[in-house]
Design a protein around this motif. Structure first.
Motif, PDB file in Angstrom:
ATOM      1  N   HIS A   1      -1.318  53.896 -21.560  1.00 39.60           N
ATOM      2  CA  HIS A   1      -1.841  55.119 -20.950  1.00 39.60           C
ATOM      3  C   HIS A   1      -3.134  55.556 -21.639  1.00 39.60           C
ATOM      4  CE1 HIS A   1      -1.818  59.281 -19.381  1.00 39.60           C
ATOM      5  NE2 HIS A   1      -2.124  59.631 -20.624  1.00 39.60           N
ATOM      6  N   GLU A   2      -3.109  55.558 -22.954  1.00 45.68           N
ATOM      7  CA  GLU A   2      -4.272  56.001 -23.724  1.00 45.68           C
ATOM      8  C   GLU A   2      -5.442  55.029 -23.609  1.00 45.68           C
ATOM      9  OE1 GLU A   2      -4.792  58.735 -25.494  1.00 45.68           O
ATOM     10  OE2 GLU A   2      -2.799  59.619 -25.252  1.00 45.68           O
TER      11      GLU A   2
ATOM     12  N   LEU B   1       8.938  55.646 -16.373  1.00 41.68           N
ATOM     13  CA  LEU B   1       7.945  56.081 -17.355  1.00 41.68           C
ATOM     14  C   LEU B   1       6.584  55.470 -17.057  1.00 41.68           C
ATOM     15  CD1 LEU B   1       7.331  57.612 -19.995  1.00 41.68           C
ATOM     16  CD2 LEU B   1       8.008  55.545 -21.247  1.00 41.68           C
TER      17      LEU B   1
ATOM     18  N   ILE C   1       4.155  52.085 -23.410  1.00 45.05           N
ATOM     19  CA  ILE C   1       3.610  52.719 -22.206  1.00 45.05           C
ATOM     20  C   ILE C   1       2.561  53.759 -22.575  1.00 45.05           C
ATOM     21  CG2 ILE C   1       4.167  54.061 -20.157  1.00 45.05           C
ATOM     22  CD1 ILE C   1       5.163  51.177 -20.111  1.00 45.05           C
ATOM     23  N   GLN C   2       2.805  54.526 -23.631  1.00 42.72           N
ATOM     24  CA  GLN C   2       1.833  55.524 -24.070  1.00 42.72           C
ATOM     25  C   GLN C   2       0.562  54.855 -24.582  1.00 42.72           C
ATOM     26  OE1 GLN C   2       1.961  58.765 -23.592  1.00 42.72           O
ATOM     27  NE2 GLN C   2      -0.019  59.116 -24.591  1.00 42.72           N
TER      28      GLN C   2
ATOM     29  N   ARG D   1       4.979  57.183 -14.006  1.00 43.09           N
ATOM     30  CA  ARG D   1       4.428  58.513 -14.279  1.00 43.09           C
ATOM     31  C   ARG D   1       3.208  58.451 -15.188  1.00 43.09           C
ATOM     32  NH1 ARG D   1      10.001  59.270 -14.406  1.00 43.09           N
ATOM     33  NH2 ARG D   1      10.104  59.042 -16.675  1.00 43.09           N
ATOM     34  N   LYS D   2       3.257  57.604 -16.204  1.00 42.25           N
ATOM     35  CA  LYS D   2       2.211  57.562 -17.218  1.00 42.25           C
ATOM     36  C   LYS D   2       1.011  56.687 -16.838  1.00 42.25           C
ATOM     37  CE  LYS D   2       3.425  59.969 -20.938  1.00 42.25           C
ATOM     38  NZ  LYS D   2       2.492  60.926 -21.576  1.00 42.25           N
ATOM     39  N   ILE D   3       1.240  55.684 -15.977  1.00 43.16           N
ATOM     40  CA  ILE D   3       0.168  54.733 -15.683  1.00 43.16           C
ATOM     41  C   ILE D   3      -0.123  54.650 -14.185  1.00 43.16           C
ATOM     42  CG2 ILE D   3      -0.631  52.343 -15.901  1.00 43.16           C
ATOM     43  CD1 ILE D   3       1.201  52.058 -18.336  1.00 43.16           C
TER      44      ILE D   3
ATOM     45  N   GLN E   1      -1.425  57.520 -12.229  1.00 42.39           N
ATOM     46  CA  GLN E   1      -2.683  58.049 -12.760  1.00 42.39           C
ATOM     47  C   GLN E   1      -3.904  57.229 -12.336  1.00 42.39           C
ATOM     48  OE1 GLN E   1      -2.445  60.922 -14.494  1.00 42.39           O
ATOM     49  NE2 GLN E   1      -0.217  60.783 -14.232  1.00 42.39           N
TER      50      GLN E   1
END
Length: 318
Positions: free
Chosen positions: A105-106, A140, A101-102, A143-145, A148
């Motif tokens: 996100h990045e 997760l 997921i991170q 919230r992260k993707i 945003q």
């Protein structure tokens, strides 16, 4: 098990992995969304010289003296149905959780060529915890993707998650999520397995992918179910659900995203000792030719494998 070598793309650092994975995802998106147009071009003329699509739409004879009107009506119907088909063309993707997921996100959020409004997002697995728990894959990812995304500019993806009310009943939760998959992939037709355009997975240090653990229960041998329940898992939240090996291997593309030196020992076993039968090795074999690994150099410490250079294929500028 025979030795099947997947494509392995290696990068010096996390940022390189995130950038390349994002490009890979967008490439899969573009391929999926253009498939309908390619299919139409390929089938626009049948062996007798007529349009296969029009043949299905214009069944029946026009009444005497009204052929031009009926032809125009049929043309309008054909155009309407083609436009509807174009509008309904979707990019179907399955996501796992954790560090993946991170990575997304990045890599994805800064791109301008992600057609979020055409995405159907499913989850490779889910931990049966409340969505506000840091252990929840959907929570997760939300919230992260998803939270945003600039939805006014890029639209909103369809996100299919478990029913939070069923987290205390793994079997019922698995059955309910399978019904969601059936509705999304089978509809009125009967299909043996769903076919994702892209299936994204991580790989834990203990070798589990999604929530399919090595040498645990009989889930790796499941042949018929699309979703299975997992109870008393060896690590992390005890109760989970997971999509099965046949579903993963049936995807158009299967992509593993792994980073960090802690993953090096298991990657070594996966790549050099496939006969050990770790879940990832089973997927490498079952989806041979459609599997890619995106890893950083630390995850390949002391691993003997042929690395490939990733060629970027999508322009991030509008």
């Amino acid at each position: 098990m025979t030795t099947t070598v997947p494509k392995v793309f290696a990068f010096h650092e996390f940022a390189g992995v995130a950038e390349a994975v994002a490009d890979h995802v967008v490439s899969a998106q573009n391929s999926a969304l253009s498939k309908g147009l390619k299919d139409k071009k390929g089938s626009s003329t049948s062996l007798n010289g007529s349009s296969g699509h029009d043949d299905k739409i214009s069944v029946g004879r026009p009444s005497s003296g009204r052929s031009l009107s009926n032809t125009a009506s049929r043309d309008s119907s054909t155009s309407s149905k083609k436009l509807k088909k174009d509008k309904e063309q979707r990019f179907k993707i399955a996501l796992s959780g954790g560090s993946l997921i991170q990575v997304l996100h990045e890599g994805l959020l800064k791109r301008t060529d992600v057609q979020w409004e055409k995405w159907d997002v499913y989850f490779a697995d889910e931990r049966l915890v409340p969505f506000d728990s840091p252990e929840s894959n959907y929570g997760l990812a939300k919230r992260k993707i998803f939270d945003q995304i600039d939805t006014e500019k890029y639209g909103t993806p369809n996100v299919y998650h478990i029913d939070e009310r069923l987290i205390n009943d793994p079997q019922e939760c698995a059955e309910d999520y399978e019904k969601i998959l059936i509705k999304g992939f089978a509809g009125r037709d009967s299909v043996k397995l769903p076919m994702f355009d892209l299936f994204l997975l991580g790989c834990a240090p203990d070798g589990h992918i999604a929530s399919l653990f090595p040498n645990f229960q009989e889930n790796l041998r499941e042949k018929l179910a699309w979703v299975v329940s997992v109870e008393n898992a060896p690590s992390g939240p005890a109760n989970r659900i997971s999509l099965t090996i046949p579903v993963i291997c049936h995807s158009h593309r299967v992509t593993f995203v792994v980073e960090g030196a802690t993953k090096a020992p298991v990657i070594k076993t996966i790549m050099e000792r496939p006969e050990k039968g770790l879940p990832s090795s089973i997927v490498n074999e079952g989806a041979a030719g459609r599997v890619a690994w995106f890893v950083d150099d630390e995850a390949l410490t002391d691993v003997f494998v042929t690395k490939k250079k990733y060629k970027f294929c999508c322009d991030t500028d509008e």
